[in-house]
Design a protein around this motif. Structure first.
Motif, PDB file in Angstrom:
ATOM      1  N   GLN A   1     -22.036  19.184-101.205  1.00 12.53           N
ATOM      2  CA  GLN A   1     -22.400  20.120-102.545  1.00 12.53           C
ATOM      3  C   GLN A   1     -21.810  19.755-104.013  1.00 12.53           C
ATOM      4  OE1 GLN A   1     -21.788  21.418 -99.367  1.00 12.53           O
ATOM      5  NE2 GLN A   1     -23.530  22.371 -98.799  1.00 12.53           N
ATOM      6  N   ASP A   2     -20.325  19.510-103.861  1.00 14.29           N
ATOM      7  CA  ASP A   2     -19.667  19.197-104.933  1.00 14.29           C
ATOM      8  C   ASP A   2     -20.033  17.949-105.544  1.00 14.29           C
ATOM      9  OD1 ASP A   2     -18.307  21.540-104.411  1.00 14.29           O
ATOM     10  OD2 ASP A   2     -16.383  20.723-103.752  1.00 14.29           O
TER      11      ASP A   2
ATOM     12  N   ARG B   1     -23.553  18.311-107.112  1.00 19.59           N
ATOM     13  CA  ARG B   1     -23.198  18.850-108.754  1.00 19.59           C
ATOM     14  C   ARG B   1     -22.720  17.966-109.483  1.00 19.59           C
ATOM     15  NH1 ARG B   1     -21.229  23.285-105.332  1.00 19.59           N
ATOM     16  NH2 ARG B   1     -22.995  24.787-105.109  1.00 19.59           N
TER      17      ARG B   1
ATOM     18  N   ARG C   1     -25.208  15.163-110.625  1.00 17.82           N
ATOM     19  CA  ARG C   1     -26.220  15.742-111.667  1.00 17.82           C
ATOM     20  C   ARG C   1     -25.598  15.457-113.041  1.00 17.82           C
ATOM     21  NH1 ARG C   1     -30.737  18.464-109.495  1.00 17.82           N
ATOM     22  NH2 ARG C   1     -31.057  19.487-111.347  1.00 17.82           N
ATOM     23  N   ALA C   2     -24.260  16.064-113.074  1.00 16.52           N
ATOM     24  CA  ALA C   2     -23.570  15.746-114.427  1.00 16.52           C
ATOM     25  C   ALA C   2     -23.656  14.297-114.916  1.00 16.52           C
ATOM     26  CB  ALA C   2     -22.117  16.244-114.404  1.00 16.52           C
TER      27      ALA C   2
ATOM     28  N   GLN D   1     -21.317  16.745-120.938  1.00 19.33           N
ATOM     29  CA  GLN D   1     -21.449  17.372-119.797  1.00 19.33           C
ATOM     30  C   GLN D   1     -20.062  18.052-119.190  1.00 19.33           C
ATOM     31  OE1 GLN D   1     -25.024  17.756-118.823  1.00 19.33           O
ATOM     32  NE2 GLN D   1     -25.641  16.169-120.309  1.00 19.33           N
TER      33      GLN D   1
ATOM     34  N   THR E   1     -17.693  10.833-106.594  1.00 16.83           N
ATOM     35  CA  THR E   1     -19.216  10.821-106.595  1.00 16.83           C
ATOM     36  C   THR E   1     -19.711   9.762-106.280  1.00 16.83           C
ATOM     37  OG1 THR E   1     -19.256  12.726-107.831  1.00 16.83           O
ATOM     38  CG2 THR E   1     -21.144  11.692-107.579  1.00 16.83           C
TER      39      THR E   1
ATOM     40  N   THR F   1     -29.168  20.016-105.755  1.00 15.80           N
ATOM     41  CA  THR F   1     -27.921  20.581-105.465  1.00 15.80           C
ATOM     42  C   THR F   1     -28.450  21.932-105.005  1.00 15.80           C
ATOM     43  OG1 THR F   1     -28.125  21.804-107.620  1.00 15.80           O
ATOM     44  CG2 THR F   1     -26.915  19.704-107.773  1.00 15.80           C
TER      45      THR F   1
ATOM     46  N   GLU G   1     -28.283  24.883-106.170  1.00 16.09           N
ATOM     47  CA  GLU G   1     -28.794  25.658-107.198  1.00 16.09           C
ATOM     48  C   GLU G   1     -30.306  25.476-107.430  1.00 16.09           C
ATOM     49  OE1 GLU G   1     -24.868  25.804-106.706  1.00 16.09           O
ATOM     50  OE2 GLU G   1     -25.764  24.083-107.790  1.00 16.09           O
ATOM     51  N   ASP G   2     -30.878  24.139-107.018  1.00 17.05           N
ATOM     52  CA  ASP G   2     -32.153  23.851-107.545  1.00 17.05           C
ATOM     53  C   ASP G   2     -33.313  24.629-107.109  1.00 17.05           C
ATOM     54  OD1 ASP G   2     -32.019  21.414-109.372  1.00 17.05           O
ATOM     55  OD2 ASP G   2     -30.976  20.280-107.793  1.00 17.05           O
TER      56      ASP G   2
END
Lengths: 362, 190, 290
Positions: B16-17, B20, B23-24, B36, B57, C60, C62-63
């Motif tokens: 999960q980390d 995220r 995505r940044a 970001q 990542t 993610t 949250e999507d």
């Protein structure tokens, strides 16, 4: 009033329930166990392991059961499972000359050190249906005896000593990994062999056959075909030496091919190579012929434009999971594309008709 | 204490980390110059949390890394080895390079790809004091009209974008912030 | 085996890193096809494995995910892919375009303009726009390297000579930022104008062919054409029979064995939203309209 079709989700669920029911078939007939498939459909299991690139007879048997005997579907199940497995490391190369042999034949020498061993083969059977098998015919047990301690070096090594065989060199390079890196052209021999080893048996067979019929002829003899089990060893960094982690059954084929020499190479015998997981004789011979045909460039031979000489053609089309997925995707809805084609054809027809009217008027 | 620093500071929920954090990175690369926030990594200094998160990542055993003088400490090396298992290599062989702008010089030492494979190029993670004060005007893909952004230099990026589709791509990191400058962006003085 | 045996969004972290690196290169070089080591997925090649891998690498927790095929959320393959992510990533899903943060699509771009917070993921069958002109990968790669796109123009020009118009109605090739010729996936050419200047991030995944490419927001995308034969993003010359829209892309539906037909929006989210707002078409029940 028109209502747009809904209910895709319910339709899918119902279809899958129906499939599961059909898979089981008539419930008055006893269900097949995975062990029965593994033991009695062993060559199907071998094919699924080879093309699925995963050596696990139980899982391959399960996949065959789940796929209702559709072997390509079973290969697909295995591939999709395999790709999720973590990778702990690479084994050291298996030594096929230290194989525990169950079958070993050569078409080029009447006898050789280690001897010819026919083993469990369909060769020389008469292909007559055995109706006893239909009526619960238990097979009589074959006579058993202690295996002789056989030393069976690779037969082509013997030719090698005379300098008649193209020399082989050991490489330390790590071969590329088809399952972790995108296939890149031009593909070198290790990459080609990997692709062929997991390629569709039917496709590789037909390609090999085409070379025999003159489309990139390679004049192949089976120098040696051997089937047996090999130990798989892995280096454990903490230990500093390799330990045996298991054994796998392999089929290996080396062909001897006539070669009259080229600008770069003297006249000598050349090789084609096939190595497949499990007992998979047809596939390993086919693989050697195609391997040899694909080597035209490094041997300085002419490209006669044969399909089996075309590495891009062979490698991009030999994978049955890629092929079947793309082939079957044309069952999916394409009405957006088809609609745009409809509009285009209507427009072109309208313009053609207008042009005719105009021509007639003139 | 030293051992603890090396072994800790990774993502607490890796899947999960890293999703995220990616995505940044994605938003940054898609919208050059926009800042970001990125979180989840606590690497040893002088590595910033943002640079640490980028490495966690994107880097692994298949991506060689160049560590410039500014960041080449025992703790950083061991943290990268433990959390990413990325091999440390010379600048010209690196997929990722980490350091301050000055320490990464000359940038001509990094891979810019080939005409047939322009993707075989390096990504520079440029550690900065602060990326919030703009120094340049950017335009190109990802930018509707123009975008102002902090860049540690101008000429080097003008020259880099002139090589398009070849070139290197950059992340600029400070604290928990990052912005990106792909080779496709045109750069002018503010 | 339970679902817990699989990682968040199905793929293992090493695979996701590999895909993520390819996506970032794709954004840095708009329109260039980045090779990536596509994995076998639990659905067949050609059924969206490229798109599914890209979506898996981007999601993610949250999507909100929307999946469409032919513009519709309820097409069987869209349902199957949506269920896959509901199961493996536990993300929220929606059929409403504006609510979605990630939209995976096959063959359409939604009618409603996308926004900055959104990612549009395309499923791509054949990523190479030059493939049907030149079957060899080594050749097409060289042609892209040298920016040698004459063959494509020759093909389009031959169309005009033969048919009086360009006979490509979907997967219509585009040029990105004046550099790479790109296949927009088999969207109808009606959708081509939405590729350029789009506020959303557009990502393209071709699983079987092992390629990823991307368009950052507001990228310059031009459909190939000629001065005397400009690009024409045409559609059926009808209005939707359900919502009356005259500007949306339409599906033609045959309704009886005499060949009667009606036209309805291919984008089901757009159509139902309009109907809910009170818009009516030829077949709307009378008196119900607001």
């Amino acid at each position: 009033m028109y209502v747009a079709t809904k209910g895709g989700e319910r339709a899918i669920d119902a279809a899958h329930q129906w499939l599961a029911d059909e898979r089981r078939g008539d419930r008055s007939v006893p269900e097949l166990s995975v062990a029965q498939i593994r033991e009695q459909m062993a060559l199907a299991v071998n094919r699924v392991m080879a093309e699925g690139s995963l050596y696990d007879p139980d899982l391959a048997a399960l996949a065959i059961k789940q796929a209702r005997g559709d072997l390509i579907e079973a290969v697909f199940l295995i591939r999709a499972y395999r790709t999720t497995l973590p990778r702990f490391g690479a084994s050291v190369p298996v030594e096929t000359d230290r194989m525990d042999i169950i079958r070993r034949i050569s078409a080029t020498f009447k006898d050789a050190p280690g001897g010819q061993i026919l083993g469990p083969t369909f060769d020389y059977t008469h292909r007559l249906l055995d109706f006893k098998l239909m009526a619960d015919g238990e097979a009589p047990e074959a006579l058993r005896k202690e295996a002789d301690a056989v030393v069976a070096p690779h037969i082509l090594q013997l030719l090698d000593q005379d300098g008649l065989m193209e020399p082989l060199t050991d490489g330390d390079e790590t071969p590329p990994d088809l399952t972790r890196e995108p296939l890149e052209m031009p593909a070198d021999r290790p990459l080609r062999l990997q692709a062929l080893a997991r390629g569709d048996e039917g496709f590789v067979l037909s390609m090999a056959y085409s070379t025999q019929r003159g489309y990139g002829r390679t004049h192949a003899f089976v120098g040696e075909l051997r089937i047996g089990t090999c130990a798989v060893e892995m280096e454990i960094p903490e230990l500093g030496f390799a330990v045996e982690i298991g054994e796998i059954e392999l089929t290996e084929c080396e062909t001897v091919n006539q070669f009259t020499g080229s600008k770069s190479e003297p006249p000598q015998f050349t090789r084609g190579y096939g190595l497949v997981m499990g007992q998979s004789e047809r596939k390993s011979i086919s693989m050697s012929l195609v391997d040899r045909a694909l080597r035209w460039e490094e041997l300085g031979e002419d490209n006669v434009g044969a399909p089996a000489q075309d590495a891009e053609f062979v490698l991009y089309h030999c994978d049955n999971i890629q092929a079947t997925g793309f082939l079957e995707h044309i069952k999916l809805p394409h009405y957006v594309d088809f609609q745009s084609e409809l509009e285009l054809i209507r427009k072109l027809r309208r313009e053609a008709a207008d042009a005719q009217v105009k021509e007639a008027a003139e | 204490m030293f051992e603890a620093e090396v072994l800790s500071g990774g993502f607490s929920n890796p899947a999960q980390d890293s999703a995220r954090a990616f995505r940044a990175c994605l938003d940054a690369m898609a919208r050059p110059g926009r800042i970001q926030q990125i979180a989840g990594a606590v690497p040893p200094a002088p590595l910033s949390p943002a640079a640490g998160a980028i490495l966690l990542t994107l880097a692994d055993a298949t991506t060689p890394i160049f560590i410039a003088k500014s960041h080449d400490t025992e703790a950083v090396r061991r943290w990268i080895a433990f959390h990413c298992s990325a091999p440390v290599v010379a600048a010209s062989d690196a997929d990722f390079a980490i350091g301050t702008w000055d320490a990464l010089q000359p940038v001509s030492q990094f891979a810019i790809g080939t005409a047939e494979y322009p993707d075989r190029s390096a990504t520079l993670i440029v550690e900065c004091e602060d990326i919030s004060a703009p120094t340049a005007t950017l335009s190109g893909p990802g930018i509707e009209t123009t975008q102002t952004a902090y860049l540690p230099n101008l000429d080097a990026f003008v020259a880099n974008s002139a090589q398009f589709p070849l070139g290197f791509d950059c992340y600029f990191t400070a604290g928990n912030q990052l912005s990106a400058l792909p080779r496709s962006t045109k750069v002018e003085a503010l | 085996m339970t679902d817990q045996a699989y990682n968040f969004a199905y793929l293992d972290e090493a695979t996701k890193r590999m895909i993520r690196r390819a996506l970032l290169k794709g954004l840095a070089i708009p329109g260039y096809q980045v090779p990536f080591a596509s994995r076998e997925m639990p659905m067949p090649y050609g059924w969206g494995t490229g798109g599914v891998q890209v979506t898996a690498a981007c999601l993610t927790p949250e999507d909100t995910l929307k999946v469409i095929d032919q513009g519709a959320d309820d097409t069987t393959n869209a349902v199957s892919i949506r269920k896959f992510f509901e199961r493996t990533a536990q993300v929220q899903t929606s059929e409403t375009t504006a609510e979605a943060t990630v939209i995976q699509t096959r063959h359409r771009i939604p009618e409603v303009a996308l926004t900055e917070g959104q990612i549009l993921v395309y499923q791509v069958p054949i990523p190479e726009p030059l493939r049907f002109l030149e079957p060899r990968e080594s050749e097409t790669r060289r042609m892209h390297a040298l920016e040698e796109y004459g063959l494509m123009h020759v093909k389009l020009y031959e169309d005009i000579a033969r048919h009086g118009a360009i006979a490509t109605s979907y997967a219509y090739p585009v040029k990105v930022e004046g550099r790479y010729v790109m296949d927009p996936s088999p969207i109808p050419k009606f959708d081509n104008p939405k590729l350029g200047g789009n506020a959303a991030i557009q990502l393209f995944g071709a699983g079987r062919e092992q390629r990823i490419y991307a368009l950052p927001p507001y990228t310059d995308v031009v459909s190939l054409d000629f001065e005397d034969h400009p690009f024409d993003p045409s559609k059926a010359d009808h209005a939707c029979d359900l919502c009356g829209s005259e500007v949306s892309y339409l599906d033609e539906v045959i309704t009886d064995d005499k060949g009667s037909r009606i036209f309805v929006c291919s984008d089901t989210s757009y159509c139902t939203t309009r109907q809910d707002e009170g818009h009516t078409g030829r077949l709307s029940p009378e008196g119900e309209a607001a």
